[in-house]
Scaffold this active site. Structure first.
Site, short mmCIF file in Angstrom:
data_model
loop_
_atom_site.label_atom_id
_atom_site.label_comp_id
_atom_site.label_asym_id
_atom_site.label_seq_id
_atom_site.Cartn_x
_atom_site.Cartn_y
_atom_site.Cartn_z
N LEU A 12 4.39 1.88 5.68
CA LEU A 12 3.65 3.13 5.52
C LEU A 12 2.95 3.15 4.17
O LEU A 12 3.51 2.69 3.16
CB LEU A 12 4.59 4.33 5.62
CG LEU A 12 5.42 4.46 6.90
CD1 LEU A 12 6.07 5.84 6.96
CD2 LEU A 12 4.59 4.20 8.14
N GLY A 14 7.77 -0.07 7.57
CA GLY A 14 6.92 0.23 8.73
C GLY A 14 6.28 -1.02 9.33
O GLY A 14 5.99 -1.06 10.53
N ASN A 52 13.71 -1.74 4.54
CA ASN A 52 14.22 -1.62 3.18
C ASN A 52 14.22 -0.19 2.66
O ASN A 52 14.33 0.04 1.46
CB ASN A 52 13.39 -2.51 2.23
CG ASN A 52 11.92 -2.13 2.24
OD1 ASN A 52 11.38 -1.77 3.27
ND2 ASN A 52 11.27 -2.21 1.09
N GLU A 53 14.13 0.78 3.58
CA GLU A 53 14.01 2.18 3.15
C GLU A 53 15.10 2.60 2.17
O GLU A 53 14.84 3.28 1.18
CB GLU A 53 14.02 3.12 4.38
CG GLU A 53 12.70 3.21 5.12
CD GLU A 53 12.45 2.03 6.05
OE1 GLU A 53 13.25 1.07 6.06
OE2 GLU A 53 11.44 2.06 6.76
C1 TC6 Z 1 9.52 7.89 5.39
C2 TC6 Z 1 10.51 6.93 5.99
C3 TC6 Z 1 10.00 5.63 6.54
C4 TC6 Z 1 9.24 4.83 5.58
C5 TC6 Z 1 8.69 3.68 5.95
C6 TC6 Z 1 7.83 2.84 5.08
O1 TC6 Z 1 7.16 2.00 5.57
S1 TC6 Z 1 7.79 3.17 3.39
C7 TC6 Z 1 6.81 1.82 2.67
C8 TC6 Z 1 7.71 0.74 2.25
N1 TC6 Z 1 6.96 -0.43 1.84
C9 TC6 Z 1 7.38 -1.25 0.88
O2 TC6 Z 1 8.42 -1.05 0.29
C10 TC6 Z 1 6.49 -2.41 0.59
C11 TC6 Z 1 6.25 -2.56 -0.86
N2 TC6 Z 1 5.32 -3.67 -1.09
C12 TC6 Z 1 5.70 -4.96 -1.18
O3 TC6 Z 1 6.85 -5.32 -1.02
C13 TC6 Z 1 4.62 -5.96 -1.53
O4 TC6 Z 1 3.45 -5.25 -1.90
C14 TC6 Z 1 4.26 -6.94 -0.39
C15 TC6 Z 1 5.41 -7.92 -0.16
C16 TC6 Z 1 3.93 -6.20 0.91
C17 TC6 Z 1 2.99 -7.74 -0.80
O5 TC6 Z 1 3.19 -8.34 -2.04
P1 TC6 Z 1 1.94 -8.88 -2.86
O6 TC6 Z 1 2.50 -9.55 -4.07
O7 TC6 Z 1 1.04 -9.67 -1.95
O8 TC6 Z 1 1.12 -7.57 -3.25
P2 TC6 Z 1 1.46 -6.51 -4.45
O9 TC6 Z 1 2.90 -6.13 -4.45
O10 TC6 Z 1 0.88 -7.03 -5.71
O11 TC6 Z 1 0.63 -5.23 -3.96
C18 TC6 Z 1 -0.78 -5.24 -3.93
C19 TC6 Z 1 -1.27 -3.82 -3.98
O12 TC6 Z 1 -0.85 -3.14 -2.81
C20 TC6 Z 1 -0.20 -1.93 -3.14
N3 TC6 Z 1 0.84 -1.64 -2.13
C21 TC6 Z 1 1.87 -2.42 -1.75
N4 TC6 Z 1 2.58 -1.81 -0.79
C22 TC6 Z 1 1.97 -0.61 -0.55
C23 TC6 Z 1 2.24 0.46 0.37
N5 TC6 Z 1 3.28 0.44 1.22
N6 TC6 Z 1 1.41 1.51 0.36
C24 TC6 Z 1 0.36 1.55 -0.50
N7 TC6 Z 1 0.07 0.56 -1.37
C25 TC6 Z 1 0.86 -0.51 -1.39
C26 TC6 Z 1 0.42 -2.23 -4.50
O13 TC6 Z 1 0.72 -1.02 -5.19
C27 TC6 Z 1 -0.69 -3.01 -5.15
O14 TC6 Z 1 -1.70 -2.12 -5.58
P3 TC6 Z 1 -2.49 -2.37 -6.98
O15 TC6 Z 1 -1.43 -2.38 -8.04
O16 TC6 Z 1 -3.14 -3.70 -6.83
O17 TC6 Z 1 -3.44 -1.21 -7.05
#
Ligand code: TC6
Length: 290
Positions: free
Chosen positions: A114, A159, A183-184
């Site tokens: 998400l 998500g 990983n929520e």
């Molecule tokens: C409510 C209950 C249920 C919830 C469900 C969910 O899904 S909750 C969601 C749970 N999701 C997570 O916990 C996932 C967290 N993310 C990750 O683990 C890693 O980003 C990755 C492994 C997907 C990619 O790694 P990588 O090294 O290739 O990339 P990077 O890390 O360098 O990021 C590049 C840019 O993307 C941005 N951005 C990233 N994610 C999101 C996002 N969801 N949204 C928006 N933006 C996001 C990040 O800030 C950065 O922006 P910047 O600074 O350039 O402006």
């Protein structure tokens, strides 16, 4: 069911706003080349593309490929979810389409889950609309009559993992950098019960309980061992494997497979009728500290 009707109304409004173009030249129902005798016609391809998703339908095999192309990380924003639902509905309504392969056009990421910016500093109405869109994405994909194969060519947390889990079969690229899981809990939030149920259906209760409580992101071999993904392949074999798996599933009569799928996915009906409450604004604010 009233909630589902409400979601459908919202969906229609979002479609109107989304600016997604339905080419006038394209008929509503594409030609049924899948019913032509094999080998008489060259493979026919139809494509449509929105801002964030590209779809190609091979009308000779009946298999569509949906590629996520929303940089940087294919996060599931409201616009993305709207386009996803429109694309899926379009394929569902197309009698030439029987199967769908979902993959990413962004290197190293299938979907980051998400979009966090949708859950921060927005109005209550926005949260409600966003949350309905998340539920609708899952209801449509998990309940889809199409054969759905996730070709996971990158990391797929939260998500993103739900999208993969909602498919009938998951193939993941072997790469030590890729992870997948719900990983929520690590983020201080709780995976909704329908995330949890979809996960339990794939990996069993014990593995799901441990993984969910610890908010684990699993390596590819680990995900394979626990049944979170069905197969692991080198990157260059992913497409070929997805097509082969699809052919195996499409060899069965649609009606028998579809009824069996719907019987197995009872949770789908539970959510459709109960439609859990949208998390409140304060819930999102507490969660993301915004
Ligand atoms: C409510 C209950 C249920 C919830 C469900 C969910 O899904 S909750 C969601 C749970 N999701 C997570 O916990 C996932 C967290 N993310 C990750 O683990 C890693 O980003 C990755 C492994 C997907 C990619 O790694 P990588 O090294 O290739 O990339 P990077 O890390 O360098 O990021 C590049 C840019 O993307 C941005 N951005 C990233 N994610 C999101 C996002 N969801 N949204 C928006 N933006 C996001 C990040 O800030 C950065 O922006 P910047 O600074 O350039 O402006």
């Amino acid at each position: 069911m009233a909630a589902v009707a409400a979601a459908a109304g919202t969906f229609a409004r979002r479609m109107a706003r989304s600016g997604v173009l339905f080419p006038r030249s394209s008929p509503q129902v594409w030609p049924q080349a899948a019913r032509q005798p094999p080998g008489l016609l060259p493979a026919q391809r139809r494509a449509f593309s929105n801002n964030k998703i590209l779809v190609e339908l091979d009308t000779s095999s009946g298999v569509a490929t949906m590629k996520f192309k929303s940089p940087p990380v294919n996060s599931l924003s409201l616009d993305f979810l709207t386009e996803f639902c429109i694309s899926l509905e379009k394929l569902e309504n197309d009698r030439a389409c029987r199967g769908l392969i979902i993959t990413s056009a962004i290197p190293r990421v299938f979907s980051s889950g998400l979009d966090i910016t949708e859950m921060c500093g927005k109005s209550t109405e926005h949260y409600a609309e966003f949350w309905r869109a998340v539920q609708e994405m899952w209801i449509r994909l998990y309940g889809s009559n199409l054969v759905t194969v996730a070709a996971i060519n990158g990391s797929s947390p939260a998500g993103g993992c739900l999208i993969a889990l909602s498919c009938d079969y998951r193939i993941m690229v072997e790469n030590p950098k890729y992870v997948i899981g719900l990983n929520e809990a690590q983020l201080g939030i709780v995976a909704p019960f329908w995330f949890k149920d979809t996960f339990v259906n794939a990996v069993g209760h014990r593995a799901a309980e441990r993984s969910l409580q610890l908010g684990l992101l699993h390596s590819v071999p680990e995900a394979h061992r626990m049944g979170l993904v069905d197969e692991v392949v080198p990157e260059e074999k992913l497409q070929e494997k997805a097509v082969a798996v699809m052919a195996q599933w499409l060899a069965l009569p649609d009606h028998a497979r579809q009824l069996t799928k719907s019987m197995m996915r009872k949770t789908f009906r539970t959510l459709s009728s109960s439609h859990p409450k949208t998390p409140s604004r304060s819930h999102f604010q507490r969660t993301w500290r915004c």
